[in-house]
Design a protein around this motif. Sequence first.
Motif, short mmCIF file in Angstrom:
data_model
loop_
_atom_site.label_atom_id
_atom_site.label_comp_id
_atom_site.label_asym_id
_atom_site.label_seq_id
_atom_site.Cartn_x
_atom_site.Cartn_y
_atom_site.Cartn_z
N SER A 34 0.84 -1.20 0.00
CA SER A 34 0.00 0.00 0.00
C SER A 34 0.88 1.25 0.00
O SER A 34 2.07 1.19 0.18
N ASN A 35 0.23 2.38 -0.16
CA ASN A 35 0.98 3.63 -0.07
C ASN A 35 0.77 4.24 1.32
O ASN A 35 -0.10 3.81 2.08
N ALA A 36 1.56 5.22 1.64
CA ALA A 36 1.51 5.83 2.98
C ALA A 36 0.15 6.45 3.27
O ALA A 36 -0.32 6.38 4.41
N ALA A 37 -0.49 7.03 2.27
CA ALA A 37 -1.79 7.67 2.49
C ALA A 37 -2.84 6.64 2.95
O ALA A 37 -3.65 6.93 3.83
N ASP A 38 -2.82 5.44 2.36
CA ASP A 38 -3.77 4.40 2.78
C ASP A 38 -3.55 4.02 4.25
O ASP A 38 -4.50 3.84 5.00
N THR A 39 -2.28 3.91 4.64
CA THR A 39 -1.98 3.58 6.03
C THR A 39 -2.42 4.69 6.96
O THR A 39 -2.99 4.43 8.02
N GLU A 40 -2.20 5.94 6.57
CA GLU A 40 -2.61 7.07 7.40
C GLU A 40 -4.13 7.12 7.55
O GLU A 40 -4.65 7.28 8.66
N ILE A 41 -4.85 7.00 6.43
CA ILE A 41 -6.32 7.06 6.48
C ILE A 41 -6.87 5.93 7.35
O ILE A 41 -7.72 6.15 8.21
N THR A 42 -6.36 4.73 7.13
CA THR A 42 -6.83 3.58 7.90
C THR A 42 -6.46 3.73 9.38
O THR A 42 -7.22 3.31 10.26
N SER A 43 -5.33 4.36 9.68
CA SER A 43 -4.96 4.62 11.07
C SER A 43 -5.97 5.53 11.75
O SER A 43 -6.36 5.30 12.90
N TYR A 44 -6.40 6.57 11.04
CA TYR A 44 -7.42 7.47 11.61
C TYR A 44 -8.73 6.73 11.86
O TYR A 44 -9.39 6.96 12.88
N VAL A 45 -9.09 5.83 10.97
CA VAL A 45 -10.32 5.04 11.18
C VAL A 45 -10.16 4.15 12.41
O VAL A 45 -11.06 4.08 13.25
N ASP A 80 3.25 8.04 8.35
CA ASP A 80 2.31 6.93 8.48
C ASP A 80 2.75 5.96 9.57
O ASP A 80 1.93 5.33 10.21
N THR A 81 4.07 5.88 9.84
CA THR A 81 4.54 5.03 10.94
C THR A 81 4.06 5.57 12.27
O THR A 81 3.55 4.81 13.11
N VAL A 82 4.17 6.87 12.48
CA VAL A 82 3.71 7.48 13.74
C VAL A 82 2.22 7.25 13.93
O VAL A 82 1.77 6.82 15.00
N LEU A 83 1.43 7.53 12.89
CA LEU A 83 -0.02 7.35 13.00
C LEU A 83 -0.40 5.89 13.19
O LEU A 83 -1.27 5.56 14.01
N ALA A 84 0.23 4.99 12.44
CA ALA A 84 -0.10 3.57 12.55
C ALA A 84 0.25 3.03 13.94
O ALA A 84 -0.55 2.29 14.53
N LEU A 85 1.41 3.39 14.46
CA LEU A 85 1.79 2.91 15.79
C LEU A 85 0.87 3.48 16.87
O LEU A 85 0.53 2.79 17.83
N GLN A 86 0.46 4.73 16.70
CA GLN A 86 -0.49 5.31 17.65
C GLN A 86 -1.82 4.57 17.59
O GLN A 86 -2.39 4.22 18.62
N ALA A 87 -2.31 4.29 16.39
CA ALA A 87 -3.59 3.58 16.24
C ALA A 87 -3.49 2.15 16.76
O ALA A 87 -4.40 1.68 17.47
N LEU A 88 -2.41 1.46 16.45
CA LEU A 88 -2.24 0.09 16.94
C LEU A 88 -2.09 0.06 18.46
O LEU A 88 -2.56 -0.87 19.12
N SER A 89 -1.47 1.09 19.03
CA SER A 89 -1.35 1.18 20.50
C SER A 89 -2.73 1.37 21.13
O SER A 89 -3.03 0.77 22.17
N GLN A 90 -3.56 2.19 20.52
CA GLN A 90 -4.92 2.39 21.04
C GLN A 90 -5.73 1.11 20.91
O GLN A 90 -6.54 0.77 21.77
N PHE A 91 -5.53 0.37 19.81
CA PHE A 91 -6.20 -0.93 19.65
C PHE A 91 -5.75 -1.87 20.77
O PHE A 91 -6.57 -2.56 21.38
N ALA A 92 -4.44 -1.92 21.02
CA ALA A 92 -3.92 -2.81 22.07
C ALA A 92 -4.50 -2.44 23.43
O ALA A 92 -4.84 -3.32 24.23
#
Length: 187
Positions: A34-45, A80-92
């Motif tokens: 995927s591209n970084a934008a997809d990871t960022e958008i999905t992180s916000y979701v 996208d790494t910062v956003l993804a890790l933040q989202a995954l941390s909130q999921f955890a």
Amino acid sequence: MSIYNLHTDGYKYWHQAEVAKTTTHTYWTPPHQSNAADTEITSYVLLTYAEKYDFTGVLNIMKWMTSQRLPHGGFSSTQDTVLALQALSQFAKMAYAKNFDIQVHLKAGSFSHSFSINQRNALVLQKVELPSIPSNVQVTATGHGIALVDVAVFFHADAEVEAPSFEMTVELLEETINSLSVKTCVR
């Protein structure tokens, strides 16, 4: 700008339609799905689901996001790494339970290893290096809770390779709540 909600192979993610590029610059991009934008958008979701404490359907989003990680844990870009890790941390944080106790068993040829994941060591990376590259790796888990298991293959090439000398395909054969069966072919 159009954003689409996509479902693929049990994964759920959001994709921004690409706009025709006007520049001719080419940059190296990692071999990434995927591209970084997809990871960022999905992180916000995913962050939105976590904020609402809505567990419905969030596992498929988390699975897609973890499948986008590069071998050392990051994503395509810093943002996208910062956003993804933040989202995954909130999921955890949302998925955490005080009574979790998971036993993960790894079998690779004649080699086997077991990991125990509980409240005392949940934040500790547990890993094992296989003594040789097996033709089959089987990972099973029992117990209560959620754990991320990552299997990675690394190799070293002495010189730059003109043509691809390594090819790997991964096919999901069966997935249940307690196990995952994957067929991996390497050439």
